[in-house]
Scaffold this motif. Structure first.
Motif, PDB file in Angstrom:
ATOM      1  N   ILE A 139      10.700   1.666  18.083  1.00  0.00           N
ATOM      2  CA  ILE A 139       9.040   1.154  18.247  1.00  0.00           C
ATOM      3  C   ILE A 139       8.389   2.368  18.834  1.00  0.00           C
ATOM      4  O   ILE A 139       7.180   2.988  18.390  1.00  0.00           O
ATOM      5  CB  ILE A 139       9.052   0.224  19.346  1.00  0.00           C
ATOM      6  CG1 ILE A 139       9.548  -1.085  18.513  1.00  0.00           C
ATOM      7  CG2 ILE A 139       7.430  -0.045  19.625  1.00  0.00           C
ATOM      8  CD1 ILE A 139       8.953  -1.559  17.314  1.00  0.00           C
ATOM      9  N   GLY A 140       9.078   3.335  19.610  1.00  0.00           N
ATOM     10  CA  GLY A 140       8.220   4.553  20.136  1.00  0.00           C
ATOM     11  C   GLY A 140       7.907   5.475  19.033  1.00  0.00           C
ATOM     12  O   GLY A 140       6.750   5.955  18.984  1.00  0.00           O
ATOM     13  N   PHE A 141       8.812   5.736  18.055  1.00  0.00           N
ATOM     14  CA  PHE A 141       8.114   6.672  16.956  1.00  0.00           C
ATOM     15  C   PHE A 141       7.138   5.953  16.090  1.00  0.00           C
ATOM     16  O   PHE A 141       6.319   6.366  16.043  1.00  0.00           O
ATOM     17  CB  PHE A 141       9.489   6.619  16.033  1.00  0.00           C
ATOM     18  CG  PHE A 141       9.188   7.332  14.705  1.00  0.00           C
ATOM     19  CD1 PHE A 141       9.057   8.884  14.821  1.00  0.00           C
ATOM     20  CD2 PHE A 141       9.075   6.768  13.443  1.00  0.00           C
ATOM     21  CE1 PHE A 141       8.657   9.576  13.697  1.00  0.00           C
ATOM     22  CE2 PHE A 141       8.635   7.393  12.288  1.00  0.00           C
ATOM     23  CZ  PHE A 141       8.361   8.799  12.580  1.00  0.00           C
ATOM     24  N   ALA A 142       7.264   4.552  16.186  1.00  0.00           N
ATOM     25  CA  ALA A 142       6.156   3.841  15.406  1.00  0.00           C
ATOM     26  C   ALA A 142       4.827   3.973  16.157  1.00  0.00           C
ATOM     27  O   ALA A 142       3.658   4.216  15.475  1.00  0.00           O
ATOM     28  CB  ALA A 142       6.429   2.405  15.185  1.00  0.00           C
ATOM     29  N   LEU A 143       4.925   3.816  17.637  1.00  0.00           N
ATOM     30  CA  LEU A 143       3.510   4.006  18.377  1.00  0.00           C
ATOM     31  C   LEU A 143       3.162   5.513  18.266  1.00  0.00           C
ATOM     32  O   LEU A 143       1.865   5.645  18.296  1.00  0.00           O
ATOM     33  CB  LEU A 143       4.147   3.555  19.686  1.00  0.00           C
ATOM     34  CG  LEU A 143       4.365   2.082  20.097  1.00  0.00           C
ATOM     35  CD1 LEU A 143       4.699   1.953  21.434  1.00  0.00           C
ATOM     36  CD2 LEU A 143       3.078   1.293  19.693  1.00  0.00           C
ATOM     37  N   SER A 144       3.920   6.229  18.260  1.00  0.00           N
ATOM     38  CA  SER A 144       3.615   7.839  17.946  1.00  0.00           C
ATOM     39  C   SER A 144       2.849   7.735  16.891  1.00  0.00           C
ATOM     40  O   SER A 144       1.690   8.680  16.702  1.00  0.00           O
ATOM     41  CB  SER A 144       4.846   8.549  18.272  1.00  0.00           C
ATOM     42  OG  SER A 144       5.533   8.709  19.416  1.00  0.00           O
ATOM     43  N   MET A 145       3.246   7.426  15.574  1.00  0.00           N
ATOM     44  CA  MET A 145       2.643   7.298  14.442  1.00  0.00           C
ATOM     45  C   MET A 145       1.135   6.678  14.598  1.00  0.00           C
ATOM     46  O   MET A 145       0.158   7.505  14.048  1.00  0.00           O
ATOM     47  CB  MET A 145       3.353   6.565  13.262  1.00  0.00           C
ATOM     48  CG  MET A 145       4.587   7.559  13.109  1.00  0.00           C
ATOM     49  SD  MET A 145       5.420   6.645  11.665  1.00  0.00           S
ATOM     50  CE  MET A 145       4.341   6.816  10.463  1.00  0.00           C
ATOM     51  N   GLU A 146       1.143   5.760  15.355  1.00  0.00           N
ATOM     52  CA  GLU A 146      -0.381   4.762  15.551  1.00  0.00           C
ATOM     53  C   GLU A 146      -1.234   5.908  16.375  1.00  0.00           C
ATOM     54  O   GLU A 146      -2.327   5.803  15.960  1.00  0.00           O
ATOM     55  CB  GLU A 146      -0.059   3.601  16.038  1.00  0.00           C
ATOM     56  CG  GLU A 146       0.682   2.806  15.470  1.00  0.00           C
ATOM     57  CD  GLU A 146      -0.033   2.250  14.024  1.00  0.00           C
ATOM     58  OE1 GLU A 146      -1.339   2.022  14.235  1.00  0.00           O
ATOM     59  OE2 GLU A 146       0.406   2.158  13.169  1.00  0.00           O
ATOM     60  N   ALA A 147      -0.574   6.527  17.452  1.00  0.00           N
ATOM     61  CA  ALA A 147      -1.398   7.354  18.347  1.00  0.00           C
ATOM     62  C   ALA A 147      -1.767   8.655  17.296  1.00  0.00           C
ATOM     63  O   ALA A 147      -3.161   8.852  17.526  1.00  0.00           O
ATOM     64  CB  ALA A 147      -0.442   7.811  19.498  1.00  0.00           C
ATOM     65  N   VAL A 148      -1.179   9.142  16.502  1.00  0.00           N
ATOM     66  CA  VAL A 148      -1.496  10.219  15.856  1.00  0.00           C
ATOM     67  C   VAL A 148      -2.578   9.693  14.598  1.00  0.00           C
ATOM     68  O   VAL A 148      -3.521  10.422  14.698  1.00  0.00           O
ATOM     69  CB  VAL A 148      -0.372  10.963  14.966  1.00  0.00           C
ATOM     70  CG1 VAL A 148      -0.809  11.781  13.880  1.00  0.00           C
ATOM     71  CG2 VAL A 148       0.793  11.626  15.863  1.00  0.00           C
ATOM     72  N   ARG A 149      -2.454   8.450  14.435  1.00  0.00           N
ATOM     73  CA  ARG A 149      -3.412   8.065  13.436  1.00  0.00           C
ATOM     74  C   ARG A 149      -4.888   7.946  13.986  1.00  0.00           C
ATOM     75  O   ARG A 149      -5.831   8.292  13.625  1.00  0.00           O
ATOM     76  CB  ARG A 149      -2.989   6.661  12.912  1.00  0.00           C
ATOM     77  CG  ARG A 149      -3.846   5.989  11.985  1.00  0.00           C
ATOM     78  CD  ARG A 149      -3.353   4.829  11.460  1.00  0.00           C
ATOM     79  NE  ARG A 149      -2.132   4.773  10.693  1.00  0.00           N
ATOM     80  CZ  ARG A 149      -0.679   4.533  10.951  1.00  0.00           C
ATOM     81  NH1 ARG A 149      -0.711   3.832  11.968  1.00  0.00           N
ATOM     82  NH2 ARG A 149       0.200   4.763  10.110  1.00  0.00           N
ATOM     83  N   TYR A 150      -4.763   7.400  15.338  1.00  0.00           N
ATOM     84  CA  TYR A 150      -5.783   7.339  16.056  1.00  0.00           C
ATOM     85  C   TYR A 150      -6.488   8.382  16.602  1.00  0.00           C
ATOM     86  O   TYR A 150      -7.789   8.785  16.649  1.00  0.00           O
ATOM     87  CB  TYR A 150      -5.708   6.287  17.469  1.00  0.00           C
ATOM     88  CG  TYR A 150      -5.944   4.988  16.962  1.00  0.00           C
ATOM     89  CD1 TYR A 150      -6.911   4.091  16.491  1.00  0.00           C
ATOM     90  CD2 TYR A 150      -4.632   4.101  16.955  1.00  0.00           C
ATOM     91  CE1 TYR A 150      -6.940   2.727  16.422  1.00  0.00           C
ATOM     92  CE2 TYR A 150      -4.711   2.828  16.721  1.00  0.00           C
ATOM     93  CZ  TYR A 150      -6.075   2.149  16.492  1.00  0.00           C
ATOM     94  OH  TYR A 150      -5.964   0.753  15.923  1.00  0.00           O
TER      95      TYR A 150
END
Length: 434
Positions: A139-150
């Motif tokens: 999930i950390g990797f997924a959240l990092s991707m979301e953070a990069v997206r935002y």
């Protein structure tokens, strides 16, 4: 000005962050936890093996297929008692589990599924559940991707906003510079902008305001200057006429009246000189600076004071006053005005002191008079403002001396303030950059 745009930047970033949280909670409310969807996508291969390979096996081959999956998969598939699984899940997950659905446990990187619901599909017991552990869930990797997206969204928004704000910032910076120059006495300062500039209408209004103020000040200055010079001629004629009248007058009463008239003329002449002095200060805001010895200048101020019976002048000039950069004549006039004011209101003692503290020089003029009420300590610097005449034993002055002194000090980049003296009266403190 930078503070304004920094606050605007912070506001935009906070708005984007708030929007991200609102999006998350809205999706969670309407469509379920988005983290669960992310975890299911990451564990899709293992769920596919369970539903499309193991579940499709005949009843007598199910366990064999499960064992083959165990041999080739890095995920641990275990059969555990149903009661243990029920202790670990609750709420909507528990309801889905009882219906035979795959329930994810993101924290443990595992999923749970009942082995058999009706006793027809699997060899096993209704009291067991299949647990898959060590799932490739990050999930950390997924959240990092979301953070990069935002972050990308934020940059895409902020870059055009920054480009749009830059023109405003430059225009406002120019207006701020014009305001500083205009406030510093450069009445011809104007903002020069193109009609297509974003704040051109504001600049035009500020320029019109500056034109109006400049015209008013020029008119006032010209009026005072012209009136002052024009009045000097009839004053000189009256002085000459009174001198002639004194030569031919033999009546003591008439001679006394002539003396009173000459006193009125002197007072009028002093008023004209004060008005012209104020006009020159307003008309020449730029000083002819040069370095001069402060101690000698203060000593000269005390030497030029008119005699005053019953008054003692104390001098307390600190060591190493050194030199300061400014216009000596103007500063001597400021200190002289303060000393004459102190002599007028003091009872017995007037004190002139000076001290240098690092890069600042302080000159103080004190008296032992009645002092100045707190409510009137700023008003005494207004032109033509005087305290109650009953406090003035000579009933003289025009209320211009302190105003001229403050103007002279401010032209040197200093301040003039009034407080209470240790002598009991007023204390005027000049603070100048050293």
């Amino acid at each position: 000005m930078n503070r304004l745009f920094f606050r605007f930047f912070i506001l935009v970033m906070l708005s984007i962050s708030a929007a991200a949280f609102i999006v998350y909670f809205a999706i969670n409310r309407l469509f379920g936890d988005p983290l669960d969807s992310i975890a299911r996508r990451q564990a899709a291969a293992q769920i596919f093996l369970l539903e499309q390979y193991i579940d499709q096996a005949p009843a007598d081959e199910w366990l064999d297929r499960l064992n083959r999956v165990r041999e080739v998969s890095g995920v641990r598939f275990e059969l555990v008692p149903l009661s243990e699984v029920r202790k670990q899940i609750s709420g909507q997950d528990a309801a889905g589990f009882e219906r035979g659905g795959v329930v994810l446990d993101i924290g443990r990187k595992a999923f749970y599924r009942r082995v058999d619901l009706v006793g027809e599909r699997y060899i096993g017991s209704n009291d067991e559940a299949l647990v898959a552990q060590d799932l490739p869930i990050d999930i950390g990797f997924a959240l990092s991707m979301e953070a990069v997206r935002y972050l990308i969204v934020a940059l895409v928004l902020l870059i055009p906003i920054a480009a749009w704000s830059r023109s405003h910032w430059q225009g406002l910076q120019q207006l701020s510079d014009v305001a500083d120059r205009f406030g510093g006495g450069e009445l011809g300062a104007r903002a020069h902008m193109e009609p297509e500039d974003s704040i051109y209408p504001l600049a035009e209004r500020i320029n019109h305001m500056a034109d109006r103020i400049e015209r008013l000040l020029d008119s006032q200055r010209n009026l005072l200057h012209s009136v002052g010079h024009e009045i000097r001629t009839p004053i000189a004629r009256l002085e000459f006429a009174l001198e002639l009248l004194r030569d031919v007058a033999e009546n003591p009463a008439l001679d006394k009246r002539i003396n009173a008239m000459e006193g009125d003329l002197r007072e009028l002449k002093e008023l004209v000189n004060e008005l012209l002095g104020m006009t020159r200060l307003d008309a020449e805001p730029h000083l002819q600076r040069k370095r001069f010895d402060l101690g000698s200048a203060l000593a000269h101020c005390s030497e030029t004071l008119p005699p005053s019976e019953g008054m003692a002048l104390e001098m307390e000039l600190g060591e190493k006053l050194g030199q300061i950069n400014g216009e000596q004549r103007l500063l001597e006039r400021a200190v002289g005005n303060l000393l004459r004011n102190a002599l007028k209101y003091g009872t017995h003692t007037v004190r002139l002191s000076a001290v240098r503290m690092n890069d600042v020089v302080q000159v103080a003029v004190e008296d032992d008079g009645p002092g100045i009420p707190y409510a009137e300590r700023e008003r005494v610097f207004e032109p033509f403002y005087r305290l109650d005449r009953s406090r003035d034993r000579n009933t003289g002055g025009f209320g211009l001396g302190l105003s001229i002194a403050r103007k002279a000090v401010e032209l040197h980049g200093g301040t003039l303030a009034v407080g209470t003296s240790a002598l009991g009266g007023a204390r005027f403190t000049i603070t100048l950059p050293g």
